[in-house]
Design an enzyme around this catalytic site. Structure first.
Site, short mmCIF file in Angstrom:
data_model
loop_
_atom_site.label_atom_id
_atom_site.label_comp_id
_atom_site.label_asym_id
_atom_site.label_seq_id
_atom_site.Cartn_x
_atom_site.Cartn_y
_atom_site.Cartn_z
N ASN A 203 0.84 -1.20 0.00
CA ASN A 203 0.00 0.00 0.00
C ASN A 203 0.88 1.24 0.00
O ASN A 203 1.95 1.28 0.61
CB ASN A 203 -1.04 -0.01 1.13
CG ASN A 203 -0.48 -0.28 2.50
OD1 ASN A 203 0.58 -0.89 2.67
ND2 ASN A 203 -1.19 0.16 3.52
N ILE A 204 0.39 2.25 -0.72
CA ILE A 204 1.13 3.50 -0.91
C ILE A 204 0.16 4.64 -0.62
O ILE A 204 -0.81 4.83 -1.37
CB ILE A 204 1.69 3.58 -2.35
CG1 ILE A 204 2.64 2.40 -2.61
CG2 ILE A 204 2.41 4.92 -2.56
CD1 ILE A 204 3.06 2.23 -4.05
N GLU A 205 0.39 5.32 0.48
CA GLU A 205 -0.57 6.33 0.94
C GLU A 205 -0.24 7.73 0.43
O GLU A 205 0.80 7.95 -0.20
CB GLU A 205 -0.65 6.29 2.47
CG GLU A 205 -1.14 4.93 2.95
CD GLU A 205 -1.41 4.85 4.43
OE1 GLU A 205 -0.89 5.68 5.19
OE2 GLU A 205 -2.15 3.91 4.82
N CYS B 35 -4.08 0.49 -2.45
CA CYS B 35 -3.91 -0.71 -1.63
C CYS B 35 -2.86 -1.64 -2.24
O CYS B 35 -2.58 -1.58 -3.44
CB CYS B 35 -5.23 -1.47 -1.52
SG CYS B 35 -6.49 -0.66 -0.55
N GLU C 268 -3.09 -4.83 -2.92
CA GLU C 268 -3.63 -5.72 -3.95
C GLU C 268 -3.67 -5.02 -5.31
O GLU C 268 -3.28 -5.58 -6.33
CB GLU C 268 -5.06 -6.16 -3.59
CG GLU C 268 -5.18 -6.93 -2.30
CD GLU C 268 -5.43 -6.04 -1.08
OE1 GLU C 268 -4.80 -4.98 -0.97
OE2 GLU C 268 -6.25 -6.43 -0.24
N CYS D 177 -10.31 -4.72 0.68
CA CYS D 177 -11.36 -3.69 0.66
C CYS D 177 -12.25 -3.88 -0.56
O CYS D 177 -11.92 -4.61 -1.50
CB CYS D 177 -10.75 -2.29 0.69
SG CYS D 177 -10.23 -1.66 -0.92
N CYS E 282 -10.69 -3.03 -4.02
CA CYS E 282 -9.79 -4.08 -4.53
C CYS E 282 -10.58 -5.31 -4.99
O CYS E 282 -10.20 -5.94 -5.98
CB CYS E 282 -8.77 -4.47 -3.46
SG CYS E 282 -7.54 -3.19 -3.21
N1 THU Z 1 -5.19 -1.60 2.75
C1 THU Z 1 -4.60 -2.43 1.82
O1 THU Z 1 -3.56 -2.09 1.23
N2 THU Z 1 -5.21 -3.62 1.55
C2 THU Z 1 -6.27 -4.11 2.25
O2 THU Z 1 -6.70 -5.23 1.97
C3 THU Z 1 -6.88 -3.31 3.31
C4 THU Z 1 -6.42 -1.90 3.42
C5 THU Z 1 -4.47 -0.35 3.10
C6 THU Z 1 -5.07 0.94 2.65
C7 THU Z 1 -4.47 1.91 3.64
O3 THU Z 1 -3.18 2.28 3.20
C8 THU Z 1 -4.32 1.10 4.91
O4 THU Z 1 -4.37 -0.26 4.51
C9 THU Z 1 -5.37 1.37 5.97
O5 THU Z 1 -6.63 1.26 5.43
#
Ligand code: THU
Length: 137
Positions: A45-47, A56, A58, A91, A94
């Protein structure tokens, strides 16, 4: 046919997890996607400070693999890992993206740091999905 080992694939997802860019949630997620040749495509994940552009793990894995030349629908499995109580739940966004770009019967292996693992298909994760067959014209 390439046979993936769920636990080994989860270890690959854990490697990708360590590369997550998560200054806002501090919640690292990793993914490992297997292509038709048995090669692995990593995702984390890259915010973003604006929150909305966050990607996310995935989706990072699937988008990367497509950009690297792999055909939508050609993938064999994906593993996802996060520090959740039970196996991590992908989520809704995804799930929708996997319905679009992965086979409906593709295994999604979900895990956590404690070693809990559960496996479901893309179709099971999003029953009744809106997809290309829903569009008319
Ligand atoms: N996130 C994912 O990368 N994959 C998931 O299956 C659930 C949520 C990430 C998004 C965000 O960066 C962090 O988790 C918190 O929601």
């Amino acid at each position: 046919m390439y046979m993936f080992d769920a636990k080994k694939l989860m270890e690959e997802a854990a490697k990708a997890r360590s590369r997550a860019y998560v200054p806002y949630s501090n919640f690292q997620v990793g993914a490992a996607l297997v292509d038709e040749d048995g090669n692995i495509h990593y995702g984390c994940n890259i915010e973003n400070a604006a929150y909305g552009p966050t990607n996310c793990a995935e989706r990072t894995a699937v988008f990367r693999a497509i950009a690297d030349g792999h055909r939508p629908g050609s993938f064999k499995a994906i593993a996802v890992i996060g520090d959740t109580d039970g196996p991590i739940a992908p989520c809704g966004v995804c799930r929708q993206v996997m319905v679009e770009l992965c086979p409906r019967d593709m295994p999604v292996i979900m895990g956590n740091l404690k070693g809990d693992i559960v496996q479901m298909t893309v179709g099971e994760l999003l029953p009744g999905a809106f997809d290309k067959t829903s569009l008319k014209g």
